[in-house]
Enzyme design. Structure first.
Site, PDB file in Angstrom:
ATOM      1  N   TYR A  93       0.830  -1.209   0.000  1.00 55.04           N
ATOM      2  CA  TYR A  93       0.000   0.000   0.000  1.00 55.04           C
ATOM      3  C   TYR A  93       0.867   1.263   0.000  1.00 55.04           C
ATOM      4  O   TYR A  93       0.355   2.371   0.115  1.00 55.04           O
ATOM      5  CB  TYR A  93      -0.930   0.027   1.212  1.00 55.04           C
ATOM      6  CG  TYR A  93      -2.016  -1.029   1.165  1.00 55.04           C
ATOM      7  CD1 TYR A  93      -3.036  -0.957   0.209  1.00 55.04           C
ATOM      8  CD2 TYR A  93      -2.028  -2.096   2.045  1.00 55.04           C
ATOM      9  CE1 TYR A  93      -4.025  -1.924   0.156  1.00 55.04           C
ATOM     10  CE2 TYR A  93      -3.020  -3.072   1.993  1.00 55.04           C
ATOM     11  CZ  TYR A  93      -4.012  -2.981   1.045  1.00 55.04           C
ATOM     12  OH  TYR A  93      -4.993  -3.935   0.990  1.00 55.04           O
ATOM     13  N   TYR A 469     -11.613  -1.300  -0.408  1.00 57.09           N
ATOM     14  CA  TYR A 469     -11.635  -0.958   1.027  1.00 57.09           C
ATOM     15  C   TYR A 469     -10.440  -0.125   1.449  1.00 57.09           C
ATOM     16  O   TYR A 469     -10.457   0.464   2.533  1.00 57.09           O
ATOM     17  CB  TYR A 469     -11.794  -2.227   1.878  1.00 57.09           C
ATOM     18  CG  TYR A 469     -10.538  -2.865   2.429  1.00 57.09           C
ATOM     19  CD1 TYR A 469      -9.753  -3.718   1.657  1.00 57.09           C
ATOM     20  CD2 TYR A 469     -10.137  -2.639   3.745  1.00 57.09           C
ATOM     21  CE1 TYR A 469      -8.614  -4.326   2.181  1.00 57.09           C
ATOM     22  CE2 TYR A 469      -9.005  -3.242   4.278  1.00 57.09           C
ATOM     23  CZ  TYR A 469      -8.237  -4.075   3.494  1.00 57.09           C
ATOM     24  OH  TYR A 469      -7.113  -4.666   4.019  1.00 57.09           O
ATOM     25  N   ARG A 470      -9.447  -0.021   0.582  1.00 60.07           N
ATOM     26  CA  ARG A 470      -8.192   0.635   0.984  1.00 60.07           C
ATOM     27  C   ARG A 470      -7.309   0.697  -0.239  1.00 60.07           C
ATOM     28  O   ARG A 470      -7.404  -0.170  -1.115  1.00 60.07           O
ATOM     29  CB  ARG A 470      -7.590  -0.271   2.040  1.00 60.07           C
ATOM     30  CG  ARG A 470      -6.249   0.032   2.579  1.00 60.07           C
ATOM     31  CD  ARG A 470      -5.956  -1.063   3.593  1.00 60.07           C
ATOM     32  NE  ARG A 470      -4.676  -0.917   4.208  1.00 60.07           N
ATOM     33  CZ  ARG A 470      -4.138  -1.838   5.016  1.00 60.07           C
ATOM     34  NH1 ARG A 470      -4.805  -2.946   5.284  1.00 60.07           N
ATOM     35  NH2 ARG A 470      -2.972  -1.632   5.557  1.00 60.07           N
TER      36      ARG A 470
HETATM   37  C1  LIG Z   1       2.278 -10.564   2.511  1.00 62.25           C
HETATM   38  C2  LIG Z   1       1.448  -9.452   3.076  1.00 62.25           C
HETATM   39  C3  LIG Z   1       0.269  -9.742   3.724  1.00 62.25           C
HETATM   40  C4  LIG Z   1      -0.530  -8.722   4.241  1.00 62.25           C
HETATM   41  N1  LIG Z   1      -1.651  -9.069   4.923  1.00 62.25           N
HETATM   42  C5  LIG Z   1      -2.416  -8.119   5.505  1.00 62.25           C
HETATM   43  C6  LIG Z   1      -3.557  -8.484   6.280  1.00 62.25           C
HETATM   44  O1  LIG Z   1      -3.840  -9.657   6.490  1.00 62.25           O
HETATM   45  N2  LIG Z   1      -4.323  -7.489   6.794  1.00 62.25           N
HETATM   46  C7  LIG Z   1      -4.010  -6.181   6.628  1.00 62.25           C
HETATM   47  O2  LIG Z   1      -4.721  -5.320   7.138  1.00 62.25           O
HETATM   48  N3  LIG Z   1      -2.918  -5.814   5.910  1.00 62.25           N
HETATM   49  C8  LIG Z   1      -2.111  -6.730   5.359  1.00 62.25           C
HETATM   50  N4  LIG Z   1      -0.974  -6.355   4.653  1.00 62.25           N
HETATM   51  C9  LIG Z   1      -0.732  -4.914   4.419  1.00 62.25           C
HETATM   52  C10 LIG Z   1       0.125  -4.170   5.497  1.00 62.25           C
HETATM   53  O3  LIG Z   1       1.433  -4.686   5.512  1.00 62.25           O
HETATM   54  C11 LIG Z   1      -0.480  -4.200   6.905  1.00 62.25           C
HETATM   55  O4  LIG Z   1      -1.784  -3.645   6.894  1.00 62.25           O
HETATM   56  C12 LIG Z   1       0.316  -3.454   7.977  1.00 62.25           C
HETATM   57  O5  LIG Z   1      -0.248  -3.688   9.243  1.00 62.25           O
HETATM   58  C13 LIG Z   1       0.363  -1.924   7.751  1.00 62.25           C
HETATM   59  O6  LIG Z   1       1.549  -1.418   8.228  1.00 62.25           O
HETATM   60  P1  LIG Z   1       1.718  -0.789   9.692  1.00 62.25           P
HETATM   61  O7  LIG Z   1       0.902  -1.589  10.632  1.00 62.25           O
HETATM   62  O8  LIG Z   1       3.176  -0.669   9.938  1.00 62.25           O
HETATM   63  O9  LIG Z   1       1.036   0.648   9.535  1.00 62.25           O
HETATM   64  P2  LIG Z   1       1.743   2.008   9.108  1.00 62.25           P
HETATM   65  O10 LIG Z   1       2.493   1.813   7.849  1.00 62.25           O
HETATM   66  O11 LIG Z   1       2.476   2.602  10.254  1.00 62.25           O
HETATM   67  O12 LIG Z   1       0.453   2.933   8.887  1.00 62.25           O
HETATM   68  C14 LIG Z   1      -0.424   2.734   7.814  1.00 62.25           C
HETATM   69  C15 LIG Z   1      -0.979   4.091   7.384  1.00 62.25           C
HETATM   70  O13 LIG Z   1      -1.816   4.621   8.406  1.00 62.25           O
HETATM   71  C16 LIG Z   1      -1.608   6.032   8.568  1.00 62.25           C
HETATM   72  N5  LIG Z   1      -1.055   6.259   9.918  1.00 62.25           N
HETATM   73  C17 LIG Z   1      -0.162   5.455  10.530  1.00 62.25           C
HETATM   74  N6  LIG Z   1       0.093   5.902  11.757  1.00 62.25           N
HETATM   75  C18 LIG Z   1      -0.634   7.022  11.927  1.00 62.25           C
HETATM   76  C19 LIG Z   1      -0.802   7.901  13.032  1.00 62.25           C
HETATM   77  N7  LIG Z   1      -0.167   7.686  14.190  1.00 62.25           N
HETATM   78  N8  LIG Z   1      -1.636   8.951  12.891  1.00 62.25           N
HETATM   79  C20 LIG Z   1      -2.310   9.140  11.720  1.00 62.25           C
HETATM   80  N9  LIG Z   1      -2.199   8.321  10.649  1.00 62.25           N
HETATM   81  C21 LIG Z   1      -1.367   7.264  10.754  1.00 62.25           C
HETATM   82  C22 LIG Z   1      -0.635   6.438   7.500  1.00 62.25           C
HETATM   83  O14 LIG Z   1      -1.339   6.923   6.382  1.00 62.25           O
HETATM   84  C23 LIG Z   1       0.086   5.164   7.160  1.00 62.25           C
HETATM   85  O15 LIG Z   1       0.545   5.120   5.831  1.00 62.25           O
HETATM   86  C24 LIG Z   1      -0.153  -7.354   4.091  1.00 62.25           C
HETATM   87  C25 LIG Z   1       1.044  -7.056   3.423  1.00 62.25           C
HETATM   88  C26 LIG Z   1       1.836  -8.092   2.929  1.00 62.25           C
HETATM   89  C27 LIG Z   1       3.102  -7.750   2.207  1.00 62.25           C
END
Ligand SMILES: Cc1cc2nc3c(=O)[nH]c(=O)nc-3n(C[C@H](O)[C@H](O)[C@H](O)COP(=O)(O)OP(=O)(O)OC[C@H]3O[C@@H](n4cnc5c(N)ncnc54)[C@H](O)[C@@H]3O)c2cc1C
Length: 513
Positions: A93, A469-470
């Protein structure tokens, strides 16, 4: 003075350097970076877009609410925008990179305190840098009878970032935003807002009652750029006495209709309490193989080739996985209903007693009980080259929708030569149809095709009444357009009211001032 590679849009070099000097005074020079070596780590993206469009101006890593408030005063003074990340693993994403070039990434990983875990009321309150693994270890070291729900990149991602992007997990608490309760948010002018019951001084109900008084505001801080979330509460599931994960394999692609029509009533009635994972066999083949080893030709892998490969691996064309839980009696009653329903469909039922320590079964068992694993990353060896863009339209949980969406996907994937690696995840009444557009990011032609393929899928699905959804930083404006001009305008009006200088994550979800 450090190098400056990318200036924020409309900011002079002189003003940018003044801002950097002031940022350093606030957080310390080691937590302000503008050199290529550091920037490059935040520019690594998997999505099909030019990195140059998403190159940050620098990185800022504050350690406290007060530091962020002071940073925002500087941002407002010089009109320097910040792109907030919590753990920055938004893989597929946009990872940690901003939606537009020339923003300072506000990396909150240093703010990683687990503020509270209440094992009686079953909730947690955490800072943005907390990872699922950290929380998992905390719970296990203390032997607390609690379960987490986490997305697949569990170990390295975190609850605040995942929930704010409205991500999903696989326990009964898998719709993460639904189970969040109370946020602390810094607004663009530095004011600190506590949502829900958090506005009452000394309230002890912030993490137990979501709604507070008056308009419910938490939603506007998800998938948005209206504030910086510095604390978030969320509910944890009591560890169930009995946990019964199971799989069901089906051998025909058309079976998906009856699979979903069977799951829907069981899921809506909570007989199956968890989301239901229904992956196409090619997804599972891709996790375990390199494409070049099993099929040497370009173009979307033809269905008959894919089906032969799937059967050779001993998996289903469709692979259902989910779990029952509760007391022994509850699970026994529900299992009778579920087993009966899937047997009547002719599926091959897999339970732990039969498959033992089969690694795929064990992995999904972990995933559905909120135990960190990273197995699904095997997907990225399929094509190689690290390219991934999730196309994730929402559908009603009806069998007929699956065939329609699958057909639409495959027709477009055919045009761009991308394989159908997909899963339907049944929430309650909805499904996320998640298609991973896997491509070689080192090949410019493949990247172009992946980009155009997503854009076309988006248009086609919107024309049929489907939204996603995203989305990723590559398509935020386009996706915002699909939800209509009024929604876009309301978002812009809120943005202008709360952040008149447009300093918070410009471009997030297509929201600009
Ligand atoms: C193989 C694979 C499988 C995956 N499976 C899933 C899955 O099962 N479910 C799923 O949901 N995702 C999945 N993902 C996508 C993603 O990797 C996850 O959703 C992951 O949890 C998002 O990264 P993060 O938790 O570090 O959030 P971040 O990267 O820290 O945040 C995500 C976004 O939220 C906003 N944000 C973050 N922090 C803040 C803050 N403090 N205040 C305001 N805005 C903020 C920003 O816009 C940021 O870009 C997958 C990815 C891969 C590669």
């Amino acid at each position: 003075m450090q190098d400056v590679t990318v200036l924020p849009h409309g900011v002079s070099k002189g003003n940018f350097l003044k801002a950097i000097t002031e940022f350093r005074e606030i957080v310390g020079p080691e937590y302000v970076k503008t050199d290529d070596e550091h920037i490059i780590q935040y520019t690594k993206i998997m999505v099909p877009d030019d990195e140059a469009k998403h190159t940050p101006s620098g990185i800022l890593a504050p350690a406290s609410v007060e530091e962020i408030q002071r940073i925002l005063a500087v941002c407002n003074k010089y009109k320097v925008p910040v792109w907030t990340i919590s753990t920055g693993r938004n893989l597929g994403y946009g990872s940690a990179a901003p939606a537009t070039r020339g923003q300072m990434v506000l990396d909150l990983r240093r703010m990683n305190k687990i503020i509270e875990v209440d094992a009686e009321l079953c909730y947690a309150l955490v800072e943005p840098g907390v990872t699922y693994k950290q929380l998992y270890d905390y719970i296990h070291e203390r032997n607390l009878p609690l379960w987490l729900s986490m997305p697949l990149p569990s170990a390295i991602a975190g609850p605040v970032g995942n929930t704010l992007d409205r991500g999903v997990g696989y326990t009964p608490y898998g719709e993460h935003f639904l189970f969040s309760c109370g946020m602390e948010v810094i607004l663009a002018n530095g004011e600190l807002l506590r949502t829900g019951m958090g506005g009452i001084p000394n309230s002890n109900t912030w993490q137990v009652f979501k709604w507070g008084y008056g308009p419910y505001l938490d939603g506007i801080f998800t998938q948005s750029n209206f504030g910086i979330v510095t604390k978030m509460g969320f509910w944890l599931m009591p560890k169930p006495p009995v946990y019964k994960p199971f799989g069901v394999q089906f051998d025909n692609e058309a079976d998906i209709v009856k699979i979903i029509d069977t799951i829907r009533p069981l899921r809506i009635a909570n007989v199956i309490p968890s989301p239901v994972w229904v992956s196409h066999g090619l997804w599972d083949v891709a996790v375990m193989n390199k494409r070049a080893d099993v099929y040497g030709k370009p173009g979307r892998m033809p269905d008959d080739v894919a089906e032969a490969l799937i059967r050779k691996q001993g998996i289903g064309i469709w692979n259902v996985f989910t779990a029952l839980m509760g007391t022994e009696e509850q699970v026994a009653v529900n299992w009778k209903m579920v087993e009966g329903a899937f047997k009547a469909l002719g599926g091959k039922i897999l339970v732990e007693e039969d498959v033992g320590d089969d690694p795929v079964f064990q992995y999904r068992k972990s995933m559905f009980s909120g135990t960190p694993t990273l197995r699904e990353f095997g997907m990225y060896n399929w094509r190689g080259g690290g390219g991934s863009q999730w196309f994730a339209p929402v559908a009603q949980a009806r069998g007929s929708e699956t065939l329609k969406q699958m057909k639409m996907c495959k027709q477009t994937l055919d045009e761009y030569g991308i394989d159908y690696t997909a899963v339907f995840i049944v929430g309650w009444r909805d499904m996320h149809h998640v298609v991973d557009l896997l491509y070689d990011r080192t090949d410019p032609e493949e990247m172009r095709k992946a980009h155009d393929c997503y854009a076309k899928l988006l248009r086609q699905f919107a024309a049929e009444g489907y939204g996603i959804y995203r989305t990723s930083i590559a398509f935020m404006d386009e996706v915002a357009d699909t939800f209509g001009p009024v929604k876009k305008d309301v978002n812009r009006r809120i943005k202008r009211a709360l952040d008149p200088n447009g300093i918070l994550s410009p471009g997030k979800s297509g929201i600009h001032i």
